[in-house]
Structure formats: structure tokens, C-alpha cells
Design a protein around this motif. Structure first.
Motif, mmCIF file in Angstrom:
data_model
loop_
_atom_site.group_PDB
_atom_site.id
_atom_site.type_symbol
_atom_site.label_atom_id
_atom_site.label_comp_id
_atom_site.label_asym_id
_atom_site.label_seq_id
_atom_site.Cartn_x
_atom_site.Cartn_y
_atom_site.Cartn_z
ATOM 1 N N GLN A 94 -10.626 -28.222 -78.018
ATOM 2 C CA GLN A 94 -9.862 -27.804 -76.837
ATOM 3 C C GLN A 94 -8.358 -27.953 -77.060
ATOM 4 O OE1 GLN A 94 -11.364 -30.003 -73.504
ATOM 5 N NE2 GLN A 94 -13.171 -28.709 -73.299
ATOM 6 N N ASP A 95 -7.961 -28.681 -78.098
ATOM 7 C CA ASP A 95 -6.541 -28.919 -78.365
ATOM 8 C C ASP A 95 -5.868 -27.775 -79.130
ATOM 9 O OD1 ASP A 95 -6.799 -31.421 -77.172
ATOM 10 O OD2 ASP A 95 -7.340 -32.365 -79.075
ATOM 11 N N TYR A 96 -6.682 -26.854 -79.669
ATOM 12 C CA TYR A 96 -6.145 -25.761 -80.489
ATOM 13 C C TYR A 96 -6.785 -24.443 -80.094
ATOM 14 C CZ TYR A 96 -4.386 -29.437 -83.522
ATOM 15 O OH TYR A 96 -3.725 -30.526 -84.006
ATOM 16 N N VAL A 97 -6.048 -23.363 -80.301
ATOM 17 C CA VAL A 97 -6.592 -22.020 -80.142
ATOM 18 C C VAL A 97 -7.142 -21.617 -81.501
ATOM 19 C CG1 VAL A 97 -6.052 -19.604 -79.652
ATOM 20 C CG2 VAL A 97 -4.931 -21.421 -78.336
ATOM 21 N N ARG A 98 -8.439 -21.369 -81.592
ATOM 22 C CA ARG A 98 -9.054 -20.983 -82.864
ATOM 23 C C ARG A 98 -8.693 -19.522 -83.168
ATOM 24 N NH1 ARG A 98 -13.496 -22.967 -85.730
ATOM 25 N NH2 ARG A 98 -12.285 -24.879 -85.405
ATOM 26 N N VAL A 99 -8.196 -19.287 -84.345
ATOM 27 C CA VAL A 99 -7.875 -17.929 -84.798
ATOM 28 C C VAL A 99 -9.128 -17.371 -85.467
ATOM 29 C CG1 VAL A 99 -6.416 -16.528 -86.284
ATOM 30 C CG2 VAL A 99 -5.441 -18.491 -85.081
ATOM 31 N N HIS A 100 -9.754 -16.389 -84.816
ATOM 32 C CA HIS A 100 -10.999 -15.815 -85.319
ATOM 33 C C HIS A 100 -10.757 -14.604 -86.211
ATOM 34 C CE1 HIS A 100 -13.583 -18.345 -82.855
ATOM 35 N NE2 HIS A 100 -12.718 -18.157 -81.876
ATOM 36 N N SER A 101 -9.625 -13.968 -86.033
ATOM 37 C CA SER A 101 -9.327 -12.764 -86.804
ATOM 38 C C SER A 101 -8.128 -13.038 -87.700
ATOM 39 C CB SER A 101 -9.028 -11.596 -85.844
ATOM 40 O OG SER A 101 -8.653 -10.456 -86.578
ATOM 41 N N TYR A 102 -8.394 -13.305 -88.974
ATOM 42 C CA TYR A 102 -7.340 -13.620 -89.939
ATOM 43 C C TYR A 102 -7.769 -13.108 -91.299
ATOM 44 C CZ TYR A 102 -5.271 -16.355 -93.685
ATOM 45 O OH TYR A 102 -4.690 -16.734 -94.864
ATOM 46 N N GLN A 103 -6.827 -12.519 -92.014
ATOM 47 C CA GLN A 103 -7.072 -12.161 -93.406
ATOM 48 C C GLN A 103 -5.747 -12.114 -94.146
ATOM 49 O OE1 GLN A 103 -8.940 -8.347 -93.777
ATOM 50 N NE2 GLN A 103 -7.182 -7.228 -93.029
ATOM 51 N N SER A 104 -5.803 -12.448 -95.417
ATOM 52 C CA SER A 104 -4.616 -12.327 -96.256
ATOM 53 C C SER A 104 -5.047 -12.021 -97.679
ATOM 54 C CB SER A 104 -3.762 -13.597 -96.214
ATOM 55 O OG SER A 104 -4.407 -14.643 -96.898
ATOM 56 N N LYS A 105 -4.154 -11.361 -98.387
ATOM 57 C CA LYS A 105 -4.353 -11.040 -99.793
ATOM 58 C C LYS A 105 -3.049 -11.324 -100.506
ATOM 59 C CE LYS A 105 -7.667 -7.546 -98.638
ATOM 60 N NZ LYS A 105 -7.566 -6.652 -97.544
ATOM 61 N N MET A 106 -3.141 -11.997 -101.642
ATOM 62 C CA MET A 106 -1.946 -12.313 -102.409
ATOM 63 C C MET A 106 -2.211 -12.038 -103.887
ATOM 64 S SD MET A 106 0.112 -15.899 -102.815
ATOM 65 C CE MET A 106 1.173 -15.762 -101.398
ATOM 66 N N VAL A 107 -1.224 -11.401 -104.511
ATOM 67 C CA VAL A 107 -1.255 -11.185 -105.955
ATOM 68 C C VAL A 107 -0.063 -11.928 -106.528
ATOM 69 C CG1 VAL A 107 -1.163 -9.492 -107.825
ATOM 70 C CG2 VAL A 107 -2.329 -8.915 -105.680
ATOM 71 N N ILE A 108 -0.320 -12.760 -107.528
ATOM 72 C CA ILE A 108 0.729 -13.570 -108.146
ATOM 73 C C ILE A 108 0.829 -13.194 -109.623
ATOM 74 C CG2 ILE A 108 1.463 -15.908 -108.751
ATOM 75 C CD1 ILE A 108 -0.207 -16.883 -106.340
ATOM 76 N N ARG A 109 2.055 -12.937 -110.065
ATOM 77 C CA ARG A 109 2.311 -12.664 -111.476
ATOM 78 C C ARG A 109 3.385 -13.653 -111.947
ATOM 79 N NH1 ARG A 109 1.970 -7.793 -114.709
ATOM 80 N NH2 ARG A 109 1.387 -6.789 -112.776
ATOM 81 N N PRO A 110 3.024 -14.550 -112.877
ATOM 82 C CA PRO A 110 4.027 -15.490 -113.374
ATOM 83 C C PRO A 110 5.073 -14.759 -114.224
ATOM 84 C CG PRO A 110 2.016 -15.711 -114.635
ATOM 85 C CD PRO A 110 1.730 -14.737 -113.520
ATOM 86 N N HIS A 111 6.288 -15.314 -114.271
ATOM 87 C CA HIS A 111 7.322 -14.715 -115.111
ATOM 88 C C HIS A 111 6.916 -14.745 -116.569
ATOM 89 C CE1 HIS A 111 10.562 -15.496 -111.824
ATOM 90 N NE2 HIS A 111 9.751 -14.500 -111.509
ATOM 91 N N LYS A 112 6.321 -15.866 -116.994
ATOM 92 C CA LYS A 112 5.844 -15.975 -118.381
ATOM 93 C C LYS A 112 4.367 -16.340 -118.415
ATOM 94 C CE LYS A 112 10.330 -16.976 -120.336
ATOM 95 N NZ LYS A 112 11.151 -17.888 -121.107
#
Length: 115
Positions: free
Chosen positions: A55-73
Motif C-alpha cells: 500500500q506504500d507504493y504504486v506498482r508499475v505493471h507496464s514497463y519495458q526497456s531495451k539497452m545496447v551497450i558497446r564498449p569503446h575498447k
């Protein structure tokens, strides 16, 4: 994807309209492709029986993320570039002046940190 983890993140905000404290329960999968020198992370909201809503938080039911990481080396050295796409349902209605301010100022309301 070859690795999978379950997370619970709580973002505590001052209790005022329109943003209240949120919690996210999501699964993150990731894969490291050493041939292309990329890491790909995909996250989405899930329900889990061991993480009930509070009851202390609003649950986020709809969430998505995508991340692409490319290191410099390499992944063992400092420095990388990334591309992040993110969406969630804040479960609130923002007043028009707030939306105008957010769009014009370029401020982002990402309320949790990537682990």
C-alpha cells in the motif's frame, strides 16, 4: 538471451500529486556478444508471487526497456556508448503545464537506476 534476473526496485518520491512512490518488479535478460563487442539488456515488468504489492507504493505493471551497450575498447576497460529505449505507465494524469514543461526542457522522469 543467456542470463535472466528478477529485480524489485522502489523509488521513493515526496508524497505529492501527481507522482507517488513507485515500485517495479521486472525481469532482466542480457547477452554479451564478444564477436560484435555488444551487450544487450532487455527488461519487462512481471508479477511474482514472492513480491506482493504494498500500500506504500504504486506498482508499475507496464514497463519495458531495451539497452545496447558497446564498449569503446573492451568490457574490461572504462568507457562505453549506449542506446536506451524505455517506457512505462506512470499510472497518473499529468497536468498539461507539466507535460509542456517536461517536453520543452528535455527532462526525463526515469525514477530508477539500471543495475
Amino acid at each position: 538471451m543467456n542470463h535472466k534476473y528478477l529485480f524489485k526496485i522502489m523509488s521513493t518520491l515526496p508524497p505529492q500529486y501527481p507522482m507517488y512512490s513507485r515500485d517495479y518488479v521486472y525481469v532482466r535478460r542480457y547477452e554479451v556478444n564478444l564477436e560484435s563487442n555488444l551487450m544487450i539488456l532487455v527488461s519487462r515488468a512481471v508479477q511474482h508471487p514472492r513480491v506482493p504489492e504494498s500500500q506504500d507504493y504504486v506498482r508499475v505493471h507496464s514497463y519495458q526497456s531495451k539497452m545496447v551497450i558497446r564498449p569503446h575498447k573492451s568490457f574490461d576497460e572504462n568507457g562505453f556508448d549506449y542506446l536506451l529505449t524505455y517506457s512505462d505507465d506512470p499510472q497518473t494524469a499529468f497536468p498539461r503545464y507539466c507535460v509542456s514543461w517536461m517536453v520543452s526542457s528535455g527532462e526525463h522522469l526515469i525514477s530508477h537506476l539500471l543495475c
